[in-house]
Scaffold this active site. Structure first.
Site, PDB file in Angstrom:
ATOM      1  N   GLU A   1      10.379  14.314  16.647  1.00 33.02           N
ATOM      2  CA  GLU A   1      10.685  14.369  15.215  1.00 33.02           C
ATOM      3  C   GLU A   1       9.794  15.433  14.569  1.00 33.02           C
ATOM      4  O   GLU A   1       8.577  15.376  14.694  1.00 33.02           O
ATOM      5  CB  GLU A   1      10.407  13.005  14.576  1.00 33.02           C
ATOM      6  CG  GLU A   1      10.687  12.981  13.094  1.00 33.02           C
ATOM      7  CD  GLU A   1      10.576  11.580  12.502  1.00 33.02           C
ATOM      8  OE1 GLU A   1       9.516  10.958  12.650  1.00 33.02           O
ATOM      9  OE2 GLU A   1      11.555  11.124  11.896  1.00 33.02           O
TER      10      GLU A   1
ATOM     11  N   LYS B   1       0.849  -1.199   0.000  1.00 31.57           N
ATOM     12  CA  LYS B   1       0.000   0.000   0.000  1.00 31.57           C
ATOM     13  C   LYS B   1       0.880   1.242   0.000  1.00 31.57           C
ATOM     14  O   LYS B   1       1.729   1.424   0.860  1.00 31.57           O
ATOM     15  CB  LYS B   1      -0.908   0.033   1.227  1.00 31.57           C
ATOM     16  CG  LYS B   1      -1.949   1.164   1.128  1.00 31.57           C
ATOM     17  CD  LYS B   1      -2.720   1.392   2.409  1.00 31.57           C
ATOM     18  CE  LYS B   1      -1.993   2.288   3.368  1.00 31.57           C
ATOM     19  NZ  LYS B   1      -1.710   3.656   2.842  1.00 31.57           N
TER      20      LYS B   1
HETATM   21  P1  NAI Z   1       1.886   7.586   8.984  1.00 26.64           P
HETATM   22  O1  NAI Z   1       2.697   6.679   9.803  1.00 26.64           O
HETATM   23  O2  NAI Z   1       0.472   7.857   9.394  1.00 26.64           O
HETATM   24  O3  NAI Z   1       1.850   7.078   7.457  1.00 26.64           O
HETATM   25  C1  NAI Z   1       2.751   6.187   6.868  1.00 26.64           C
HETATM   26  C2  NAI Z   1       2.001   5.055   6.192  1.00 26.64           C
HETATM   27  O4  NAI Z   1       1.236   4.360   7.169  1.00 26.64           O
HETATM   28  C3  NAI Z   1       0.996   5.498   5.131  1.00 26.64           C
HETATM   29  O5  NAI Z   1       0.992   4.561   4.080  1.00 26.64           O
HETATM   30  C4  NAI Z   1      -0.327   5.426   5.872  1.00 26.64           C
HETATM   31  O6  NAI Z   1      -1.419   5.188   5.009  1.00 26.64           O
HETATM   32  C5  NAI Z   1      -0.110   4.223   6.760  1.00 26.64           C
HETATM   33  N1  NAI Z   1      -0.967   4.187   7.948  1.00 26.64           N
HETATM   34  C6  NAI Z   1      -1.485   5.226   8.658  1.00 26.64           C
HETATM   35  N2  NAI Z   1      -2.240   4.788   9.682  1.00 26.64           N
HETATM   36  C7  NAI Z   1      -2.211   3.438   9.627  1.00 26.64           C
HETATM   37  C8  NAI Z   1      -2.794   2.396  10.424  1.00 26.64           C
HETATM   38  N3  NAI Z   1      -3.567   2.677  11.478  1.00 26.64           N
HETATM   39  N4  NAI Z   1      -2.538   1.110  10.095  1.00 26.64           N
HETATM   40  C9  NAI Z   1      -1.756   0.812   9.057  1.00 26.64           C
HETATM   41  N5  NAI Z   1      -1.194   1.742   8.261  1.00 26.64           N
HETATM   42  C10 NAI Z   1      -1.411   3.037   8.538  1.00 26.64           C
HETATM   43  O7  NAI Z   1       2.660   8.955   8.898  1.00 26.64           O
HETATM   44  P2  NAI Z   1       2.106  10.391   8.444  1.00 26.64           P
HETATM   45  O8  NAI Z   1       0.867  10.742   9.195  1.00 26.64           O
HETATM   46  O9  NAI Z   1       2.039  10.438   6.991  1.00 26.64           O
HETATM   47  O10 NAI Z   1       3.270  11.302   8.989  1.00 26.64           O
HETATM   48  C11 NAI Z   1       3.326  11.627  10.381  1.00 26.64           C
HETATM   49  C12 NAI Z   1       4.732  11.614  10.893  1.00 26.64           C
HETATM   50  O11 NAI Z   1       5.284  10.332  10.762  1.00 26.64           O
HETATM   51  C13 NAI Z   1       5.698  12.512  10.169  1.00 26.64           C
HETATM   52  O12 NAI Z   1       5.612  13.843  10.612  1.00 26.64           O
HETATM   53  C14 NAI Z   1       6.996  11.877  10.514  1.00 26.64           C
HETATM   54  O13 NAI Z   1       7.399  12.291  11.799  1.00 26.64           O
HETATM   55  C15 NAI Z   1       6.676  10.398  10.554  1.00 26.64           C
HETATM   56  N6  NAI Z   1       7.017   9.715   9.289  1.00 26.64           N
HETATM   57  C16 NAI Z   1       8.174   8.988   9.241  1.00 26.64           C
HETATM   58  C17 NAI Z   1       8.565   8.404   8.057  1.00 26.64           C
HETATM   59  C18 NAI Z   1       9.824   7.622   7.955  1.00 26.64           C
HETATM   60  O14 NAI Z   1      10.431   7.600   6.900  1.00 26.64           O
HETATM   61  N7  NAI Z   1      10.238   6.920   8.994  1.00 26.64           N
HETATM   62  C19 NAI Z   1       7.794   8.561   6.823  1.00 26.64           C
HETATM   63  C20 NAI Z   1       6.563   9.285   6.989  1.00 26.64           C
HETATM   64  C21 NAI Z   1       6.218   9.851   8.184  1.00 26.64           C
END
Ligand code: NAI
Ligand code: MG
Length: 498
Positions: A396, A189
């Site tokens: 972060e 996804k």
């Molecule tokens: P997120 O963790 O919500 O999103 C990342 C992925 O997880 C997306 O594909 C999203 O659809 C999926 N996701 C969201 N909720 C989920 C759930 N309950 N179960 C399964 N999958 C789920 O991150 P978001 O909201 O886009 O960004 C928030 C913060 O996360 C950022 O400000 C940053 O601090 C961190 N982040 C870290 C990343 C990294 O490379 N380690 C990448 C993106 C965000």
């Protein structure tokens, strides 16, 4: 929305056909419930198009396709052939590099020049794992003369993979490369902010020769489709990159469903340490690149900068001039370094942190404001006069915002650098080999760079200490996330014991 594709255009690719369906069994299909969602161009805040949205029912269909392929045709494909398919995929990505980079820039906001850099890494990663496919080996283990025992490294099965929006295609490559090399099948996804490049990439699987169902790519919302993947009873493994909050939810869902295997690549608050004896010009370049590359939207961003007292004042003056000179603007302009943040939500979150830093009494050396009046652009921002308990130093921010502080001794800076729940990356800048090695060994982080930053490579394992994650991606290390060891032990002769 009835159609499964739409005609779009970017300044660097010209017109192209953008698939919008869910990619299941090598075909684009509509979502069962007929739902769609919009994706935004973060440089203009305008809607680009809508894509079909997977719900739980579509996840079920995609998992069933992956299961059927795993037990059927894919299990008959030889390791050598799997390697060839991955190399075919890499070659096709190379052939389509201009288009893929353009779509990435359009949907994510990163500069098209940087997006091409990402694609170079995508291609390298897929080729590298293509090379591993026929080198997955077990062992013969001698326990006694009456027994013959060996191990096999078998695929885990159906792997669910959830990726973020900061490097959409690169995260896809990191996930699918080792999984396919080792013989698994996939439901991946993409992030809801950036579904487009993954769908264009999906068109390459059939042409590369992958049987239907081996790789399925769906667009969907995290709390709906992502949650369904994490809790699914027929998914054998889940791999996730994203926020620590969601990482915890995924682990809980895995624990309370079928105990699927979990690997997580989460956040960071990485320290970047500059000693008095560093080459100051080079150190400034790497510190600048360490935090402002990809608009600060890197899990390994060097967001906590520590500079030794002897060069602190000079470093701050030169670094802030350097940061202020970073070209912020149109992702399609050839000289742009920093584009917009990916979404309104991320923009608001980062501006919230900037307000919080000001309120806590930190000093803004440069930046701190919106850039321009349209698009989610934020000025490169440096805070000084920070204390370790401030929110901006602990959490972060995932944007172009860093803190800089002064230190006197190695012992003191190591204590500060390791004072974090995270442990993804770190860096040290010095000309002294002993300092470099001593400090690298003492830093609690999965990757330490010396006199450089953000220099990831597909041959080098990458992943987190502490709350930055579980498991390692890239390199040989990633293969173990996607294999399980089977022991076969054979009695030789008829004796019952011995
Ligand atoms: P997120 O963790 O919500 O999103 C990342 C992925 O997880 C997306 O594909 C999203 O659809 C999926 N996701 C969201 N909720 C989920 C759930 N309950 N179960 C399964 N999958 C789920 O991150 P978001 O909201 O886009 O960004 C928030 C913060 O996360 C950022 O400000 C940053 O601090 C961190 N982040 C870290 C990343 C990294 O490379 N380690 C990448 C993106 C965000
Ligand atoms: Mg978008």
């Amino acid at each position: 929305m009835a159609s499964l594709s739409v005609e779009l255009s970017t300044p660097t690719s010209g017109k192209y056909t953008q698939p919008t369906g869910l990619f299941i069994n090598n075909e684009f299909v509509k979502a069962v419930d007929g739902k769609t969602f919009e994706t935004i161009n973060p440089a203009t805040e305008e809607v680009i198009t809508s894509v079909h949205e997977a719900t739980e029912k579509d996840v079920d269909i995609a998992v069933a396709a992956a299961r059927k392929a795993f037990e059927g045709p894919w299990s008959q494909v030889t390791p050598q052939e799997r390697g060839k398919l991955l190399v075919n995929l890499a070659n096709l990505a190379e052939k389509n590099i201009e288009l893929l980079a353009s779509v990435e820039a359009l949907d994510n906001g990163k500069s098209v020049v940087m997006a091409k850099g990402d694609l170079g890494a995508v291609i390298g990663c897929l080729r590298y794992y293509g090379g591993w496919a026929d080198k997955i080996e077990g062992k013969v283990i001698d326990t006694n003369p009456g027994t013959f025992s060996y191990t096999r490294q078998e695929p885990v099965g159906v792997c669910a993979q959830i990726i973020p929006w900061n490097f959409p295609l690169l995260m896809l490559a990191w996930k699918i490369g080792p999984a396919l090399a080792t013989g698994n099948t996939i439901v991946l996804k993409t992030a809801e902010q950036t579904p487009l490049s993954g769908l264009v990439f999906a068109t390459l699987f059939k042409e590369a020769g992958f049987p239907p169902g081996v790789v399925n790519i769906i667009s969907g919302i995290g709390r709906i489709a992502g949650a369904a993947m994490s809790a699914h009873m027929d998914v054998d493994k889940i791999a996730f990159t994203g926020s620590t909050v969601v990482g915890r939810q995924i682990m809980k869902a895995a624990a309370s469903s079928n105990l699927k295997k979990v690997t997580l690549e989460l956040g960071g608050k990485s320290p970047n340490i500059v000693f008095n004896d560093a080459d100051i010009e080079n150190a400034i370049s790497w510190v600048n690149f360490g935090i402002f590359y990809n608009h600060g939207q890197c899990c390994c961003a060097g967001s906590r900068i520590f500079v030794q007292a002897g060069i602190y004042d000079e470093f701050v003056q030169r670094f802030k001039a350097r940061a202020a000179a970073n070209k912020v603007g149109d992702p399609f302009a050839p000289d742009t370094f920093q584009g917009p943040q990916v979404s309104q939500v991320q923009y608001d979150r980062i501006m919230g942190y900037i307000q919080e830093g000001k309120k806590a009494g930190a000093t803004i050396e440069t930046g701190g404001e919106r850039h321009g009046d349209k698009g989610y652009f934020i000025q490169p921002t440096i805070f000084s006069n920070v204390t370790e308990d401030m929110t901006i130093v602990q959490e972060e921010i995932f944007g172009p915002v860093c803190s800089i502080s002064k230190f006197e001794t190695e012992e003191e800076v190591l204590k500060s650098a390791n004072n974090s729940n995270y442990g993804l990356a770190a860096a040290v800048h010095t000309k002294n080999l002993n300092t470099a090695i001593r400090v690298s060994n003492a830093l609690r982080a999965g990757t330490v760079w010396v006199n450089q930053y953000n220099m990831l490579h597909h041959q080098l394992p990458f992943g987190g200490y502490k709350e930055s994650g579980i498991g390692r991606e890239l390199g040989e290390a990633a293969l173990s996330n996607y294999t399980q060891t089977k022991t076969v032990s054979i009695r030789l002769g008829d004796a019952l014991f011995g």
